[in-house]
Design a protein around this motif. Structure first.
Motif, PDB file in Angstrom:
ATOM      1  N   VAL A  59       0.864  -1.189   0.000  1.00  0.00           N
ATOM      2  CA  VAL A  59       0.000   0.000   0.000  1.00  0.00           C
ATOM      3  C   VAL A  59       0.894   1.230   0.000  1.00  0.00           C
ATOM      4  CG1 VAL A  59      -1.918  -1.166   1.149  1.00  0.00           C
ATOM      5  CG2 VAL A  59      -0.223   0.033   2.518  1.00  0.00           C
ATOM      6  N   GLU A  60       0.391   2.315  -0.582  1.00  0.00           N
ATOM      7  CA  GLU A  60       1.218   3.505  -0.751  1.00  0.00           C
ATOM      8  C   GLU A  60       0.460   4.767  -0.373  1.00  0.00           C
ATOM      9  OE1 GLU A  60       3.939   2.964  -4.466  1.00  0.00           O
ATOM     10  OE2 GLU A  60       2.010   2.051  -4.990  1.00  0.00           O
ATOM     11  N   GLY A  61       1.185   5.879  -0.332  1.00  0.00           N
ATOM     12  CA  GLY A  61       0.587   7.184  -0.175  1.00  0.00           C
ATOM     13  C   GLY A  61      -0.270   7.342   1.061  1.00  0.00           C
ATOM     14  N   ALA A  62      -1.478   7.902   0.870  1.00  0.00           N
ATOM     15  CA  ALA A  62      -2.368   8.207   1.987  1.00  0.00           C
ATOM     16  C   ALA A  62      -2.781   6.954   2.742  1.00  0.00           C
ATOM     17  CB  ALA A  62      -3.599   8.947   1.475  1.00  0.00           C
ATOM     18  N   GLU A  63      -2.956   5.848   2.041  1.00  0.00           N
ATOM     19  CA  GLU A  63      -3.343   4.602   2.713  1.00  0.00           C
ATOM     20  C   GLU A  63      -2.230   4.120   3.632  1.00  0.00           C
ATOM     21  OE1 GLU A  63      -5.011   0.092   1.657  1.00  0.00           O
ATOM     22  OE2 GLU A  63      -4.486   1.491   0.036  1.00  0.00           O
ATOM     23  N   SER A  64      -1.001   4.223   3.180  1.00  0.00           N
ATOM     24  CA  SER A  64       0.146   3.862   4.013  1.00  0.00           C
ATOM     25  C   SER A  64       0.232   4.784   5.220  1.00  0.00           C
ATOM     26  CB  SER A  64       1.435   3.953   3.189  1.00  0.00           C
ATOM     27  OG  SER A  64       2.579   3.813   4.007  1.00  0.00           O
ATOM     28  N   ALA A  65       0.084   6.088   5.000  1.00  0.00           N
ATOM     29  CA  ALA A  65       0.180   7.057   6.099  1.00  0.00           C
ATOM     30  C   ALA A  65      -0.871   6.789   7.169  1.00  0.00           C
ATOM     31  CB  ALA A  65       0.032   8.479   5.553  1.00  0.00           C
ATOM     32  N   ALA A  66      -2.084   6.414   6.763  1.00  0.00           N
ATOM     33  CA  ALA A  66      -3.155   6.129   7.725  1.00  0.00           C
ATOM     34  C   ALA A  66      -2.814   4.929   8.598  1.00  0.00           C
ATOM     35  CB  ALA A  66      -4.468   5.889   6.984  1.00  0.00           C
ATOM     36  N   LEU A  67      -2.184   3.921   8.024  1.00  0.00           N
ATOM     37  CA  LEU A  67      -1.780   2.747   8.809  1.00  0.00           C
ATOM     38  C   LEU A  67      -0.813   3.151   9.912  1.00  0.00           C
ATOM     39  CD1 LEU A  67      -1.179   0.071   6.007  1.00  0.00           C
ATOM     40  CD2 LEU A  67      -3.049   0.096   7.666  1.00  0.00           C
ATOM     41  N   TRP A  68       0.130   4.036   9.584  1.00  0.00           N
ATOM     42  CA  TRP A  68       1.157   4.402  10.559  1.00  0.00           C
ATOM     43  C   TRP A  68       0.674   5.412  11.584  1.00  0.00           C
ATOM     44  CZ3 TRP A  68       4.970   1.337  11.516  1.00  0.00           C
ATOM     45  CH2 TRP A  68       5.291   0.391  10.550  1.00  0.00           C
ATOM     46  N   ARG A  69      -0.332   6.223  11.227  1.00  0.00           N
ATOM     47  CA  ARG A  69      -0.945   7.072  12.251  1.00  0.00           C
ATOM     48  C   ARG A  69      -1.610   6.210  13.320  1.00  0.00           C
ATOM     49  NH1 ARG A  69      -2.382  10.365   7.918  1.00  0.00           N
ATOM     50  NH2 ARG A  69      -4.455   9.424   7.801  1.00  0.00           N
ATOM     51  N   ALA A  70      -2.233   5.113  12.889  1.00  0.00           N
ATOM     52  CA  ALA A  70      -2.883   4.213  13.844  1.00  0.00           C
ATOM     53  C   ALA A  70      -1.859   3.539  14.754  1.00  0.00           C
ATOM     54  CB  ALA A  70      -3.705   3.167  13.103  1.00  0.00           C
ATOM     55  N   VAL A  71      -0.724   3.146  14.198  1.00  0.00           N
ATOM     56  CA  VAL A  71       0.348   2.564  15.017  1.00  0.00           C
ATOM     57  C   VAL A  71       0.914   3.616  15.960  1.00  0.00           C
ATOM     58  CG1 VAL A  71       2.651   1.540  14.978  1.00  0.00           C
ATOM     59  CG2 VAL A  71       0.962   0.844  13.270  1.00  0.00           C
TER      60      VAL A  71
END
Length: 386
Positions: free
Chosen positions: A246-258
């Protein structure tokens, strides 16, 4: 009580005769169960110096993190240490401040690549427990005068002094990011893979695993678009065969949750933050499970950081957790729990006698009246301080 400037803060501390409960934006109140007169640093706000070309930012300690991030984003830069927003996890409101992040040495998933908050701290101004203003360190990367004292303030939770200004090294926002995702891996297998990926030359900037809810495992790479694509594919061709991308905004959302430990927000569990040797993380939580302590674990830093949710009853798992951590090496911090548990269980892992003597000596030097967040990191208890 909220002083409007450093001079007012120094006068307040000089005149104080009882314990002070020091706060930034009030977003981590449950981290810091101190009974005393509340003193907020929110009034010590503002950007004092920003030199994008030198990657240097100097701001008042009470400056909202959102303002810092806005200023940096205008020049395509950001805070390297990826600080969490603790409000959902802690069930608090308020406004996160940069001084609060530094005082707690808050460091997110990117620590495996960019270091902790203390590693980007160039200089500080603070008021000690005698009401004296102290300046230490510098405002540029090459100036490291007093470096050790600068590092000492990060993670001291306001027990040695009240930060009024911080100078930070910042970093450029990368052109691209991508995350490799696997689901259903067991904890031991997932953490072994994450550690192996961190040891590759592919400059991994995030390595996390959820030990519950399907066992999602994440690996992140950031940088120039072509480099990110190359490194992600090399990882998928080897250690991470079959993983999704996954890339871009979808990737960023995963890491905000972590980063924000979203999986444990609003759960009602007691929450522990455990630092340990990455290679011992799976064994540590397996030992807790074998001992009968039910828990949910989120692993960051390839296993070096464990966020643990346990039933909020009894001692909140303190006896079992701290015994397991002592055996594995590391320390466990009680982050969120009902007040009845906080009243009985020290927030921080008790230190060895020799280390505690050194820590007590530092507190006595910087806070001779014993008024700065007393009892929070050893020394006087909450009851005595009150």
């Amino acid at each position: 009580m909220g002083p409007a400037n450093e001079t007012e803060l120094a006068e307040l501390i000089r005149g104080a005769n009882g314990p002070l409960d020091l706060r930034g934006g009030g977003t981590r109140v449950a981290w810091r169960p101190v009974r005393g007169e509340v003193v907020s640093t929110a009034g010590l706000s503002g950007v004092h110096l920003y030199e994008p070309g030198a990657l240097t930012l100097v701001v008042g300690a009470g400056t909202p993190v959102a303002e810092v991030e806005r200023v940096l984003a205008e020049k395509g830069q950001r805070l390297a240490f990826e600080p969490m927003d603790a409000r959902k996890l802690m069930g608090t409101d308020g406004v996160p401040t940069i001084g609060g992040l530094i005082a707690a040495n808050v460091s997110g998933p990117r620590r495996v690549q960019a270091g902790a908050a203390r590693d980007v701290l160039l200089g500080v101004r603070f008021v000690d427990g005698a009401g004296q203003v102290v300046k230490n360190g510098g405002r540029v990367m090459k100036n490291v005068t007093g470096y050790d004292l600068v590092k000492l303030m990060a993670g001291s939770f306001g027990t040695l002094g009240v930060l009024t200004e911080v100078a930070l090294k910042v970093m450029a926002v990368p052109q691209a990011e991508a995350t490799l995702v696997a689901r259903g891996l067991g904890t031991a297998e997932a953490l072994t893979t994450l550690r192996a990926a961190l040891a590759t030359p592919f400059d991994v900037s995030g390595a996390a695993h959820a030990g519950f809810g399907g066992g999602e495992t994440l690996l992140r790479v950031e940088g120039m678009a072509g480099s990110v694509a190359y490194r992600a594919e090399r990882l998928r061709a080897g250690l991470c065969a079959g993983w999704d991308l996954v890339e871009g905004a979808e990737s960023a959302a995963l890491w905000r949750a972590v980063r924000d430990v979203a999986a444990l927000a609003g759960s009602g569990e007691a929450v522990w933050r455990i630092s340990t040797v990455p290679g011992r993380a799976a064994g540590l939580t397996a030992a807790l499970a074998a001992g009968g302590l039910g828990h949910r674990a989120l692993y960051d830093w390839g296993g070096g950081l464990i966020w643990l949710g346990v039933p909020a009853e009894g001692d909140g798992g303190a006896a079992a957790i701290r015994a397991a951590v002592q055996a594995a090496g590391g320390h466990a911090t009680l982050v969120r729990a009902p007040e009845a548990i906080h009243d009985r269980v020290p927030m921080f892992q008790p230190q060895a006698a020799g280390i505690e003597r050194l820590a007590a000596g530092l507190r006595a030097r910087f806070d001779p009246k014993g008024i700065l967040n007393p009892g929070l990191m050893g020394g006087r208890t909450r009851e005595v301080a009150a």
